[in-house]
Design a protein around this motif. Structure first.
Motif, PDB file in Angstrom:
ATOM      1  N   GLU A   1     -22.593  -0.517  -8.637  1.00 18.82           N
ATOM      2  CA  GLU A   1     -22.060   0.836  -8.664  1.00 18.82           C
ATOM      3  C   GLU A   1     -21.379   1.077  -7.330  1.00 18.82           C
ATOM      4  N   TYR A   2     -20.207   1.669  -7.375  1.00 15.07           N
ATOM      5  CA  TYR A   2     -19.406   1.856  -6.175  1.00 15.07           C
ATOM      6  C   TYR A   2     -19.211   3.334  -5.884  1.00 15.07           C
ATOM      7  N   ARG A   3     -18.921   3.639  -4.628  1.00 12.76           N
ATOM      8  CA  ARG A   3     -18.620   5.007  -4.198  1.00 12.76           C
ATOM      9  C   ARG A   3     -17.379   4.958  -3.310  1.00 12.76           C
ATOM     10  N   CYS A   4     -16.457   5.897  -3.556  1.00 11.32           N
ATOM     11  CA  CYS A   4     -15.214   5.974  -2.787  1.00 11.32           C
ATOM     12  C   CYS A   4     -15.426   6.904  -1.591  1.00 11.32           C
ATOM     13  N   LYS A   5     -15.037   6.447  -0.411  1.00 10.71           N
ATOM     14  CA  LYS A   5     -15.183   7.257   0.801  1.00 10.71           C
ATOM     15  C   LYS A   5     -14.138   8.363   0.867  1.00 10.71           C
ATOM     16  N   LYS A   6     -13.014   8.168   0.187  1.00  8.19           N
ATOM     17  CA  LYS A   6     -11.926   9.136   0.278  1.00  8.19           C
ATOM     18  C   LYS A   6     -12.110  10.330  -0.656  1.00  8.19           C
ATOM     19  N   CYS A   7     -12.404  10.072  -1.937  1.00  8.67           N
ATOM     20  CA  CYS A   7     -12.476  11.180  -2.901  1.00  8.67           C
ATOM     21  C   CYS A   7     -13.885  11.450  -3.411  1.00  8.67           C
ATOM     22  N   GLY A   8     -14.842  10.573  -3.132  1.00  8.04           N
ATOM     23  CA  GLY A   8     -16.208  10.795  -3.559  1.00  8.04           C
ATOM     24  C   GLY A   8     -16.533  10.265  -4.953  1.00  8.04           C
ATOM     25  N   TYR A   9     -15.599   9.555  -5.573  1.00  7.59           N
ATOM     26  CA  TYR A   9     -15.861   8.978  -6.900  1.00  7.59           C
ATOM     27  C   TYR A   9     -17.062   8.053  -6.819  1.00  7.59           C
ATOM     28  N   GLN A  10     -17.927   8.111  -7.842  1.00 12.90           N
ATOM     29  CA  GLN A  10     -19.073   7.225  -7.908  1.00 12.90           C
ATOM     30  C   GLN A  10     -19.189   6.725  -9.329  1.00 12.90           C
ATOM     31  N   GLY A  11     -19.193   5.403  -9.486  1.00 12.68           N
ATOM     32  CA  GLY A  11     -19.308   4.848 -10.821  1.00 12.68           C
ATOM     33  C   GLY A  11     -19.220   3.340 -10.799  1.00 12.68           C
ATOM     34  N   THR A  12     -19.344   2.761 -11.979  1.00 14.51           N
ATOM     35  CA  THR A  12     -19.313   1.311 -12.103  1.00 14.51           C
ATOM     36  C   THR A  12     -17.907   0.780 -12.348  1.00 14.51           C
ATOM     37  N   PHE A  13     -17.014   1.637 -12.809  1.00 15.71           N
ATOM     38  CA  PHE A  13     -15.647   1.207 -13.107  1.00 15.71           C
ATOM     39  C   PHE A  13     -14.789   1.269 -11.856  1.00 15.71           C
ATOM     40  N   VAL A  14     -14.236   0.135 -11.442  1.00 18.28           N
ATOM     41  CA  VAL A  14     -13.280   0.067 -10.341  1.00 18.28           C
ATOM     42  C   VAL A  14     -12.119  -0.805 -10.789  1.00 18.28           C
TER      43      VAL A  14
ATOM     44  N   SER B   1      -9.865   6.739  -9.333  1.00 15.42           N
ATOM     45  CA  SER B   1      -9.493   8.145  -9.239  1.00 15.42           C
ATOM     46  C   SER B   1      -8.338   8.375  -8.274  1.00 15.42           C
ATOM     47  N   CYS B   2      -8.436   7.797  -7.071  1.00  6.97           N
ATOM     48  CA  CYS B   2      -7.406   8.063  -6.058  1.00  6.97           C
ATOM     49  C   CYS B   2      -6.642   6.822  -5.616  1.00  6.97           C
ATOM     50  N   GLY B   3      -7.086   5.634  -6.005  1.00  6.08           N
ATOM     51  CA  GLY B   3      -6.393   4.408  -5.639  1.00  6.08           C
ATOM     52  C   GLY B   3      -6.746   3.879  -4.261  1.00  6.08           C
ATOM     53  N   SER B   4      -7.713   4.461  -3.600  1.00  8.17           N
ATOM     54  CA  SER B   4      -8.097   4.056  -2.252  1.00  8.17           C
ATOM     55  C   SER B   4      -8.843   2.726  -2.271  1.00  8.17           C
ATOM     56  N   GLU B   5      -8.746   2.007  -1.168  1.00  8.75           N
ATOM     57  CA  GLU B   5      -9.472   0.754  -1.011  1.00  8.75           C
ATOM     58  C   GLU B   5     -10.794   0.955  -0.268  1.00  8.75           C
ATOM     59  N   ASP B   6     -11.105   2.187   0.124  1.00  6.31           N
ATOM     60  CA  ASP B   6     -12.318   2.494   0.880  1.00  6.31           C
ATOM     61  C   ASP B   6     -13.507   2.673  -0.057  1.00  6.31           C
ATOM     62  N   LEU B   7     -13.928   1.584  -0.698  1.00  9.06           N
ATOM     63  CA  LEU B   7     -15.068   1.608  -1.605  1.00  9.06           C
ATOM     64  C   LEU B   7     -16.233   0.879  -0.958  1.00  9.06           C
ATOM     65  N   PHE B   8     -17.429   1.353  -1.246  1.00 11.32           N
ATOM     66  CA  PHE B   8     -18.605   0.589  -0.846  1.00 11.32           C
ATOM     67  C   PHE B   8     -19.592   0.576  -1.999  1.00 11.32           C
ATOM     68  N   ARG B   9     -20.351  -0.488  -2.071  1.00 12.59           N
ATOM     69  CA  ARG B   9     -21.288  -0.664  -3.170  1.00 12.59           C
ATOM     70  C   ARG B   9     -22.570   0.084  -2.855  1.00 12.59           C
ATOM     71  N   THR B  10     -22.985   0.976  -3.764  1.00  9.24           N
ATOM     72  CA  THR B  10     -24.213   1.739  -3.544  1.00  9.24           C
ATOM     73  C   THR B  10     -25.422   0.999  -4.103  1.00  9.24           C
ATOM     74  N   ILE B  11     -25.292   0.432  -5.284  1.00 13.94           N
ATOM     75  CA  ILE B  11     -26.361  -0.375  -5.849  1.00 13.94           C
ATOM     76  C   ILE B  11     -25.736  -1.593  -6.507  1.00 13.94           C
ATOM     77  N   GLY B  12     -26.503  -2.622  -6.652  1.00 16.43           N
ATOM     78  CA  GLY B  12     -26.013  -3.822  -7.295  1.00 16.43           C
ATOM     79  C   GLY B  12     -27.165  -4.740  -7.614  1.00 16.43           C
ATOM     80  N   GLY B  13     -26.923  -5.637  -8.502  1.00 16.09           N
ATOM     81  CA  GLY B  13     -27.966  -6.574  -8.886  1.00 16.09           C
ATOM     82  C   GLY B  13     -27.592  -7.269 -10.171  1.00 16.09           C
ATOM     83  N   TYR B  14     -28.607  -7.577 -10.964  1.00 19.14           N
ATOM     84  CA  TYR B  14     -28.374  -8.298 -12.205  1.00 19.14           C
ATOM     85  C   TYR B  14     -27.597  -7.471 -13.220  1.00 19.14           C
TER      86      TYR B  14
END
Length: 80
Positions: A23-36, A6-19
């Motif tokens: 799923e990632y969330r952006c600290k800058k714009c609030g984007y949440q999703g699996t596509f990065v 969405s914004c091109g920021s590198e400030d992403l953190f993984r909210t959930i993960g596994g098999y």
């Protein structure tokens, strides 16, 4: 390096993960999703088109609350 689509920021953190994947969330714009985007090159910032008027009215929250209270009072008076 992972970037927000969405914004091109590198400030992403993984909210959930596994098999099933992560799923990632952006600290800058609030984007949440699996596509990065995985890229070492800087991403261009998406351009915003000004030729389309905004359809959403930005009404402050306190005015919305007052409108709901007003309607509830009118309904209460009508029912009594």
């Amino acid at each position: 390096m992972l970037r927000c689509p969405s914004c091109g920021s590198e400030d992403l953190f993984r909210t959930i993960g596994g098999y099933a994947g992560s799923e990632y969330r952006c600290k800058k714009c609030g984007y949440q999703g699996t596509f990065v985007v995985e890229s070492d090159e800087p991403m261009p910032v998406p351009e915003r088109r000004n030729d389309q008027p905004e359809t959403r009215l930005d009404i402050p929250l306190w005015i919305r609350i007052l409108a709901v209270i007003f309607l509830l009072v009118i309904i209460a008076i009508y029912l009594l």
